[in-house]
Design a protein around this motif. Structure first.
Motif, PDB file in Angstrom:
ATOM      1  N   GLY A 137       0.824  -1.213   0.000  1.00  0.00           N
ATOM      2  CA  GLY A 137       0.000   0.000   0.000  1.00  0.00           C
ATOM      3  C   GLY A 137       0.854   1.259   0.000  1.00  0.00           C
ATOM      4  O   GLY A 137       0.580   2.213  -0.742  1.00  0.00           O
TER       5      GLY A 137
ATOM      6  N   LEU B  30     -11.230   1.409  -3.457  1.00  0.00           N
ATOM      7  CA  LEU B  30     -10.518   0.128  -3.449  1.00  0.00           C
ATOM      8  C   LEU B  30     -11.533  -0.983  -3.696  1.00  0.00           C
ATOM      9  O   LEU B  30     -12.490  -1.127  -2.934  1.00  0.00           O
ATOM     10  CB  LEU B  30      -9.799  -0.088  -2.116  1.00  0.00           C
ATOM     11  CG  LEU B  30      -8.355   0.417  -2.087  1.00  0.00           C
ATOM     12  CD1 LEU B  30      -8.299   1.909  -2.318  1.00  0.00           C
ATOM     13  CD2 LEU B  30      -7.673   0.051  -0.789  1.00  0.00           C
ATOM     14  N   VAL B  52      -7.611  -4.834  -5.667  1.00  0.00           N
ATOM     15  CA  VAL B  52      -6.629  -5.661  -4.962  1.00  0.00           C
ATOM     16  C   VAL B  52      -6.878  -7.142  -5.206  1.00  0.00           C
ATOM     17  O   VAL B  52      -6.157  -7.984  -4.681  1.00  0.00           O
ATOM     18  CB  VAL B  52      -6.625  -5.389  -3.448  1.00  0.00           C
ATOM     19  CG1 VAL B  52      -6.356  -3.924  -3.172  1.00  0.00           C
ATOM     20  CG2 VAL B  52      -7.930  -5.832  -2.805  1.00  0.00           C
ATOM     21  N   ILE B  62      -3.917  -2.792   2.587  1.00  0.00           N
ATOM     22  CA  ILE B  62      -3.533  -1.789   1.591  1.00  0.00           C
ATOM     23  C   ILE B  62      -4.295  -0.491   1.831  1.00  0.00           C
ATOM     24  O   ILE B  62      -3.727   0.605   1.752  1.00  0.00           O
ATOM     25  CB  ILE B  62      -3.748  -2.345   0.165  1.00  0.00           C
ATOM     26  CG1 ILE B  62      -2.679  -3.412  -0.131  1.00  0.00           C
ATOM     27  CG2 ILE B  62      -3.714  -1.233  -0.880  1.00  0.00           C
ATOM     28  CD1 ILE B  62      -2.807  -4.088  -1.483  1.00  0.00           C
ATOM     29  N   LEU B  66      -2.521   3.128   2.498  1.00  0.00           N
ATOM     30  CA  LEU B  66      -2.854   4.303   1.686  1.00  0.00           C
ATOM     31  C   LEU B  66      -3.337   5.437   2.590  1.00  0.00           C
ATOM     32  O   LEU B  66      -2.938   6.600   2.425  1.00  0.00           O
ATOM     33  CB  LEU B  66      -3.935   3.953   0.661  1.00  0.00           C
ATOM     34  CG  LEU B  66      -3.537   2.967  -0.445  1.00  0.00           C
ATOM     35  CD1 LEU B  66      -4.751   2.595  -1.293  1.00  0.00           C
ATOM     36  CD2 LEU B  66      -2.439   3.546  -1.336  1.00  0.00           C
TER      37      LEU B  66
END
Lengths: 282, 323
Positions: A137, B30, B52, B62, B66
């Motif tokens: 990420g 996402l 993802v 993730i 972020l």
């Protein structure tokens, strides 16, 4: 540009300084192992040289400004090795070395698994299998923002038995995260025994290659290999993994290669014996 | 001005998300292969979109990473996966760090209906509301969804947004809706009443509550209806006031009778103002036979009739009805 910046850095870094720092970090680990709550000694000792190489010679970080926006990121996914991380951060100036004496103790901030309350710690870790996705990420955010920064994630080898690692491995390759470098602390032991006896990892390098990662293997205790390998960014188009061949308990002869070193609460005599062995081998 | 409402809360959410993201490049979508977001979001805003894969643990980690860099990610999955499969990532990577991830969980409760327990989420409120730092939202219709998504977009911490799957009737109609105070953490009084209070959360429970209030009114019982669109932070003041001003509380939810809305309300009232509480929720069992959402809820103990019966079982009301 400064004169210093123009000078070509040594390809392997300051070897004497690296060894000196690594010895100090190992001594701190043993001291934390002799503290009130003990620590994961074996896996901390196996990770020391990787951490010292990263923080001394590779990572672009500012100890006096841990949140510097342009910093490189490091995530210790094998959070059990908190003693190694805290000692490295302290030796590199993120917080006073004296604070290591508060490890795991009430009133302090050094939780026995890393938490972001500690300067230099990016994410809380210790539940295995989270770090690689977190690193993916961070790497994705940096790439989309056009920031020139690298992301490093250190995992244990036993940790690779967690399925979430491979979700992240697929995502990092798919999204072509060529600013992401994973390192596997391949000390070959988990708490119950050999990784190959408990849940087989080999052929490990083939697994990473099959997942689309640039894969190389290094001696995880040889700075002359570690520093250049870590300094070299992945080739364009995808992430890289270094499988670092290491020794659980590295530096203390009677703890080396022994699953019993996984966690230890060292009494005064055991501590003295370990420190003596460490210094004798240094 | 009245605009046409989308047919389901998840469709309303998607349209609202695109609107928010057009106006602010920090808002990212996402995706975990939910289907449709690639057309509705990725096609227009590819730089703010990430898929993802079918990997919900990965989705949450993730998203957390972020968010730590200043991005405001909306992590899209189903409630069953957000609250169980990926719960550890939600707990540690998102909630522990207090990061502003918006977990958008569709197909909540029994709304996946005939798919059965693999896609039912009957424990998600219990899981999410016990996570420190988490805000938990359960909008009752498409309009409320849009308002709450917009209000939640810039909250400093994590949010769990609980949505259904199916077309839903509007609770708020036309111009009346615009004047409704929809503040996160503040229950909405949909009906006034001083005999008993019905506290409902989510689309079908709120509809059942309103229908039950009509039935009770026909029998001379005045039921107050509170739409509890925010499960956390809980509107303690509205609940305590209801306990003081009415004979007792009936809770209604598309969730296990354990640990969700009924649990939260009972906890608060036991400490602040003990009054009779009746929990209308999914009985502590799995639903293994196909049926519609409404049919399955009724079989598990959640329907308008169950709400009416629960309200009447609160003793002062029984007396007034049968005297």
């Amino acid at each position: 540009m400064s004169v210093e910046a123009l000078a070509e850095p040594s390809p392997v870094g300051d070897l004497v300084g690296l060894h000196r720092t690594a010895l100090a970090v190992r001594e701190h680990i043993l001291a934390m192992g002799a503290g009130a709550v003990g620590t994961h000694v074996g896996g901390s000792l196996s990770a020391v040289d990787i951490l010292v190489a990263l923080y001394r010679e590779v990572l672009r970080v500012r100890p006096d400004e841990p949140g510097w926006p342009d910093r490189d990121h490091f995530i210790l996914s094998k959070g059990h090795a908190s003693a190694a991380l805290y000692a490295t951060l302290a030796e590199c100036g993120f917080f006073p070395v004296e604070e290591l004496g508060t490890y795991g103790r009430a009133g302090g901030r050094l939780m026995a698994h890393p938490t972001p309350a500690v300067p230099g710690v990016e994410f809380a870790t210790g539940s295995l299998g989270h770090g690689l996705a977190l690193g993916a990420g961070l790497a994705l955010a940096a790439k989309r923002a056009g920031r020139d920064k690298r992301v490093f994630v250190l995992m244990g080898d036993g940790e690779l038995q967690e399925g979430s690692v491979w979700e992240a491995a697929m995502a990092a390759a798919h999204h072509e995260l060529d600013n992401l470098t994973a390192i596997v602390d391949r000390n070959r032991l988990q708490i119950s025994g050999s990784t190959e006896d408990r849940l087989r990892l080999e052929p490990l390098a083939d697994k990473w290659r099959a997942f689309g990662w640039q894969t190389s293997e290094v001696d995880g205790h040889d700075f002359a290999q570690l520093v250049p390998a870590l300094r070299t960014p992945p080739s364009a188009g995808g992430p890289a993994v270094l499988i670092a061949d290491t020794v659980k308990g590295r530096g203390v002869r009677h703890l080396q290669h022994r699953k019993q070193s996984h966690f230890a609460k060292l009494g005064p005599e055991a501590y003295e014996r370990a420190v003596t062995a460490l210094r004798a081998a240094a | 001005m009245t605009t046409a409402l989308p047919e389901s809360d998840r469709a309303a959410y998607r349209a609202a998300l695109v609107d928010l993201a057009r106006a602010d490049t920090r808002i990212w979508c996402l995706d975990s292969d939910m289907g449709g977001l690639e057309k509705q979001f990725q096609a227009e805003l590819p730089d703010q979109y990430v898929d993802v894969g079918i990997a919900e643990a990965n989705l949450m980690s993730i998203a957390a990473a972020l968010a730590s860099t200043g991005i405001l990610p909306f992590a899209n999955t189903m409630a069953a996966f957000a609250s169980a499969r990926a719960l550890e990532q939600v707990k540690l990577d998102i909630a522990y760090h207090g990061l502003p991830v918006r977990i958008v969980a569709t197909h909540a409760g029994f709304s996946a209906a005939h798919y059965g327990p693999t896609h039912h989420a009957q424990s998600d409120l219990a899981a999410m509301r016990t996570l420190p730092n988490m805000t938990v939202l359960t909008p009752a219709d498409a309009y409320e969804t849009v308002r709450l998504v917009t209000a939640a977009a810039y909250l400093p911490g994590p949010v769990y947004l609980r949505l259904g799957r199916n077309p839903i009737e509007p609770v708020y109609a036309g111009d009346d809706a615009v004047g409704t105070d929809l503040t996160i953490g503040k229950a909405v009084e949909l009906r006034a009443g001083d005999d008993v209070t019905i506290v409902a959360a989510g689309a079908l429970p709120v509809r059942f509550a309103l229908e039950a209030a009509d039935d009770l009114a026909a029998g001379g019982v005045g039921a107050r209806v509170l739409n509890l669109h925010t499960i956390k932070p809980l509107d303690v003041a509205a609940l305590v006031a209801a306990a003081e001003q009415t004979a007792g509380i009936v809770t209604v939810e598309d969730h296990s009778v354990l640990g969700g809305v009924g649990g939260a309300v009972a906890e608060v009232l036991a400490e602040h103002r003990p009054v009779p509480v009746r929990r209308v929720g999914i009985a502590d069992s799995f639903c293994a036979r196909p049926g519609t959402h409404t049919e399955q809820l009724a079989a598990a103990g959640v329907s308008t009739a169950h709400v009416v019966a629960a309200a009447l079982s609160i003793s002062p009301l029984c007396t007034s009805i049968w005297d």
